[in-house]
Design an enzyme around this catalytic site. Structure first.
Site, PDB file in Angstrom:
ATOM      1  CD  GLN A 129      52.442  40.124  51.616  1.00 24.18           C
ATOM      2  OE1 GLN A 129      52.516  40.671  52.571  1.00 24.18           O
ATOM      3  NE2 GLN A 129      51.390  39.884  50.850  1.00 24.18           N
ATOM      4  N   GLY A 130      56.220  37.127  48.967  1.00 23.18           N
ATOM      5  CA  GLY A 130      56.000  36.246  47.903  1.00 23.18           C
ATOM      6  C   GLY A 130      54.663  35.483  48.095  1.00 23.18           C
ATOM      7  CD  GLU A 246      49.019  43.550  52.296  1.00 22.00           C
ATOM      8  OE1 GLU A 246      48.876  42.345  52.209  1.00 22.00           O
ATOM      9  OE2 GLU A 246      49.831  44.188  51.431  1.00 22.00           O
TER      10      GLU A 246
HETATM   11  C1  LIG Z   1      51.903  48.085  43.664  1.00 21.55           C
HETATM   12  C2  LIG Z   1      51.925  46.499  43.920  1.00 21.55           C
HETATM   13  C3  LIG Z   1      52.467  45.765  44.777  1.00 21.55           C
HETATM   14  C4  LIG Z   1      52.262  44.503  45.108  1.00 21.55           C
HETATM   15  N1  LIG Z   1      53.208  43.908  45.881  1.00 21.55           N
HETATM   16  C5  LIG Z   1      53.055  42.841  46.174  1.00 21.55           C
HETATM   17  C6  LIG Z   1      53.930  41.692  46.957  1.00 21.55           C
HETATM   18  O1  LIG Z   1      54.618  42.411  47.505  1.00 21.55           O
HETATM   19  N2  LIG Z   1      53.861  40.623  47.116  1.00 21.55           N
HETATM   20  C7  LIG Z   1      52.423  39.731  46.615  1.00 21.55           C
HETATM   21  O2  LIG Z   1      52.589  38.626  46.865  1.00 21.55           O
HETATM   22  N3  LIG Z   1      51.749  40.639  45.755  1.00 21.55           N
HETATM   23  C8  LIG Z   1      52.048  41.826  45.562  1.00 21.55           C
HETATM   24  N4  LIG Z   1      51.207  42.656  44.622  1.00 21.55           N
HETATM   25  C9  LIG Z   1      50.167  41.733  43.836  1.00 21.55           C
HETATM   26  C10 LIG Z   1      48.527  42.037  44.534  1.00 21.55           C
HETATM   27  O3  LIG Z   1      48.338  41.375  45.748  1.00 21.55           O
HETATM   28  C11 LIG Z   1      47.681  41.357  43.296  1.00 21.55           C
HETATM   29  O4  LIG Z   1      47.838  42.134  42.362  1.00 21.55           O
HETATM   30  C12 LIG Z   1      46.286  41.447  43.868  1.00 21.55           C
HETATM   31  O5  LIG Z   1      46.028  40.569  44.740  1.00 21.55           O
HETATM   32  C13 LIG Z   1      45.235  40.977  42.711  1.00 21.55           C
HETATM   33  O6  LIG Z   1      45.630  39.951  41.976  1.00 21.55           O
HETATM   34  P1  LIG Z   1      45.818  39.796  40.265  1.00 21.55           P
HETATM   35  O7  LIG Z   1      46.791  41.040  39.992  1.00 21.55           O
HETATM   36  O8  LIG Z   1      46.325  38.515  40.159  1.00 21.55           O
HETATM   37  O9  LIG Z   1      44.474  40.202  39.755  1.00 21.55           O
HETATM   38  P2  LIG Z   1      43.317  39.289  39.478  1.00 21.55           P
HETATM   39  O10 LIG Z   1      42.933  38.655  41.043  1.00 21.55           O
HETATM   40  O11 LIG Z   1      43.551  38.427  38.201  1.00 21.55           O
HETATM   41  O12 LIG Z   1      41.953  40.269  39.278  1.00 21.55           O
HETATM   42  C14 LIG Z   1      41.872  41.045  37.987  1.00 21.55           C
HETATM   43  C15 LIG Z   1      40.557  41.639  38.203  1.00 21.55           C
HETATM   44  O13 LIG Z   1      39.325  40.872  38.333  1.00 21.55           O
HETATM   45  C16 LIG Z   1      38.750  41.132  39.819  1.00 21.55           C
HETATM   46  N5  LIG Z   1      38.366  39.925  40.605  1.00 21.55           N
HETATM   47  C17 LIG Z   1      39.056  39.076  40.722  1.00 21.55           C
HETATM   48  N6  LIG Z   1      38.232  38.077  41.488  1.00 21.55           N
HETATM   49  C18 LIG Z   1      37.093  38.820  41.459  1.00 21.55           C
HETATM   50  C19 LIG Z   1      35.718  38.200  42.351  1.00 21.55           C
HETATM   51  N7  LIG Z   1      35.793  37.129  42.795  1.00 21.55           N
HETATM   52  N8  LIG Z   1      34.806  39.176  42.307  1.00 21.55           N
HETATM   53  C20 LIG Z   1      34.958  40.372  41.551  1.00 21.55           C
HETATM   54  N9  LIG Z   1      36.047  40.928  40.816  1.00 21.55           N
HETATM   55  C21 LIG Z   1      36.920  39.896  40.952  1.00 21.55           C
HETATM   56  C22 LIG Z   1      39.791  41.953  40.539  1.00 21.55           C
HETATM   57  O14 LIG Z   1      39.185  42.697  41.477  1.00 21.55           O
HETATM   58  C23 LIG Z   1      40.528  42.586  39.336  1.00 21.55           C
HETATM   59  O15 LIG Z   1      39.704  43.930  38.938  1.00 21.55           O
HETATM   60  C24 LIG Z   1      51.089  43.789  44.376  1.00 21.55           C
HETATM   61  C25 LIG Z   1      50.395  44.615  43.684  1.00 21.55           C
HETATM   62  C26 LIG Z   1      50.654  46.031  43.451  1.00 21.55           C
HETATM   63  C27 LIG Z   1      49.779  46.528  42.090  1.00 21.55           C
END
Ligand SMILES: Cc1cc2nc3c(=O)[nH]c(=O)nc-3n(C[C@H](O)[C@H](O)[C@H](O)COP(=O)(O)OP(=O)(O)OC[C@H]3O[C@@H](n4cnc5c(N)ncnc54)[C@H](O)[C@@H]3O)c2cc1C
Length: 400
Positions: A129-130, A246
């Protein structure tokens, strides 16, 4: 009995239990087994297991028979998930199925359903899933990957990040920016063949030492317009439905947590902390008790969700399920770390810990490390709290 849906729940359960007894290898059920085999071997064995289940009629329980499912009921599916957990069956090699299958079923055209659904369920095709990108995770709408239409195909350019299992995937479910309309960005979902020229996958090793996700680069990748899912510019409405799936996919967790709790209990009987059995420590007993209560509360919550679903209501509180489930699992992991001590991550943690079962230790080490990611993947805990506050409780929106 005329169809799968007519099979009474107790008959369904005992048939499945009988099949699992006869077909799930005993050694696979032992705690920690999956961390004694190499990653490649584990993937191969688990993929074959999914095929065996499919061929024996134990896959896609409540999905339509014309696309590889069994045509059963939601209740049968819940029983299925429970029995797999109770039998200690391996984790699915393709955790995206509960999201992808309904997406293609609900939004795909007939040709897409025929081409993709059965091989997905049987794990003949592996998918990833991208969605997430370096600057777009919680705020997915800021993603920068573009899909530009040229006659009967799209040209895809950009980078995805944290793409689980991209390094072994045949297909990727990509969300891309495809233009503007009435001052708003339009997004399109594309089903992308990972063997297309211009796709570059670079694996990322995780904290548990395993290679389970990757960054994916798309450089002028040509994707046929026939591989658009749900219409050009309609990606956003499709993924809103998909992400809900999901979160709902967490619903099968409580039997698994109960099992892990029994492992933790047995570790507490074996391990020594401060010169006594960990199970005799009032602090550790209290921490264990709190998690045990939370696991039971989670089970109650999931039963309510199931009851509402069976009564024909669309559950609105999938964010509560996701948040509560991930926090409970993490709490279980932290109690394990307290029991095993500061060197919990080592094969032989702490001589003071005494003689402990290596399999139980390995299993709980992985539970703990993985649980840390569960408040991030599939929408972070903070985002779930925002959704609960704003949409369920009607609180004012948070301001940045
Ligand atoms: C094990 C694992 C598997 C994954 N697999 C996939 C996959 O297959 N495909 C895919 O597309 N993605 C995948 N992901 C990515 C995952 O969906 C993202 O890591 C997640 O949505 C958070 O985005 P980010 O890492 O960019 O963090 P950010 O969005 O940058 O967030 C950083 C911090 O800020 C906080 N934050 C951000 N916005 C707000 C707000 N509005 N209010 C309060 N707090 C906020 C967040 O809670 C977090 O603590 C995976 C992640 C993990 C850990």
């Amino acid at each position: 009995v005329t169809s799968a849906a007519d099979v009474p729940p107790e008959v369904f359960r005992s048939d499945l239990r009988g099949w699992l007894d006869a077909n799930l290898p005993t050694e696979w059920r032992a705690p920690g087994f999956w961390y004694t085999v190499s990653e490649d071997a584990s993937l191969g064995m688990r993929r074959e297991w999914e095929r065996e289940k499919f061929d024996a009629g134990w896959a896609g329980i409540d999905w339509p028979p014309e696309y590889g499912g069994q045509g059963g009921t939601v209740l049968q599916r819940v029983i299925y998930e429970e029995e797999l957990a109770l039998a200690h069956a391996p984790a699915s090699v393709q955790p995206q199925i509960p999201i992808l299958y309904p997406s293609i079923l609900l939004y795909g055209d007939e040709a897409q359903k025929r081409r993709f659904l059965r091989p997905l369920l049987r794990c003949d095709d592996m998918w990833c899933q991208g969605f997430s990108e370096p600057d777009a995770g919680s705020d997915l709408a800021s993603l920068r990957t573009t899909a530009v239409q040229h006659e009967d195909s799209f040209v895809l350019t950009g980078q995805k990040l944290w793409t689980s299992f991209a390094h072994i995937a045949d297909w990727c479910f990509v969300l891309a920016r495809s233009g503007y309309d009435e001052q708003r960005s339009r997004f399109t979902l594309l089903l992308v063949d990972m063997s297309s020229p211009g796709v570059d996958v670079r694996g990322i090793r995780m904290a548990n030492g395993r290679l389970e996700f990757a960054e994916v680069f798309f450089s002028d990748v040509r994707v046929p317009a026939a591989n658009v899912l749900g219409g050009i510019g309609e990606g956003w409405s499709v993924i809103n439905g998909v992400l809900k799936e999901e979160r709902a996919a967490w619903a099968a967790q409580s039997p698994l947590f109960r099992y892990q709790l029994t492992l933790l209990g047995s570790l507490m009987q074996q391990a020594q902390r401060d010169g006594q059995r960990a199970a005799a420590s009032p602090e550790l007993r209290q921490a264990f008790g709190k998690v045990a209560v939370d696991v039971e509360l989670l089970q109650l919550h999931l039963s309510e969700v199931l009851e509402a679903t069976l009564a024909g209501h669309q559950p609105r509180d999938s964010s509560v399920t996701k948040l509560f489930s991930s926090l409970t699992h993490q709490a279980l992991g932290y109690v394990f770390a307290d029991v095993a001590g500061p060197t919990w991550h080592l094969d032989d943690p702490d001589p003071l810990c005494g003689d402990i079962d290596g399999g139980v230790l390995r299993e709980l080490q992985q539970v703990f490390v993985r649980s840390l990611a569960e408040t991030i993947s599939g929408g972070t805990a903070q985002i779930q709290r925002n959704i609960i506050g704003e949409r369920l409780l009607g609180l004012p929106r948070s301001v940045a």
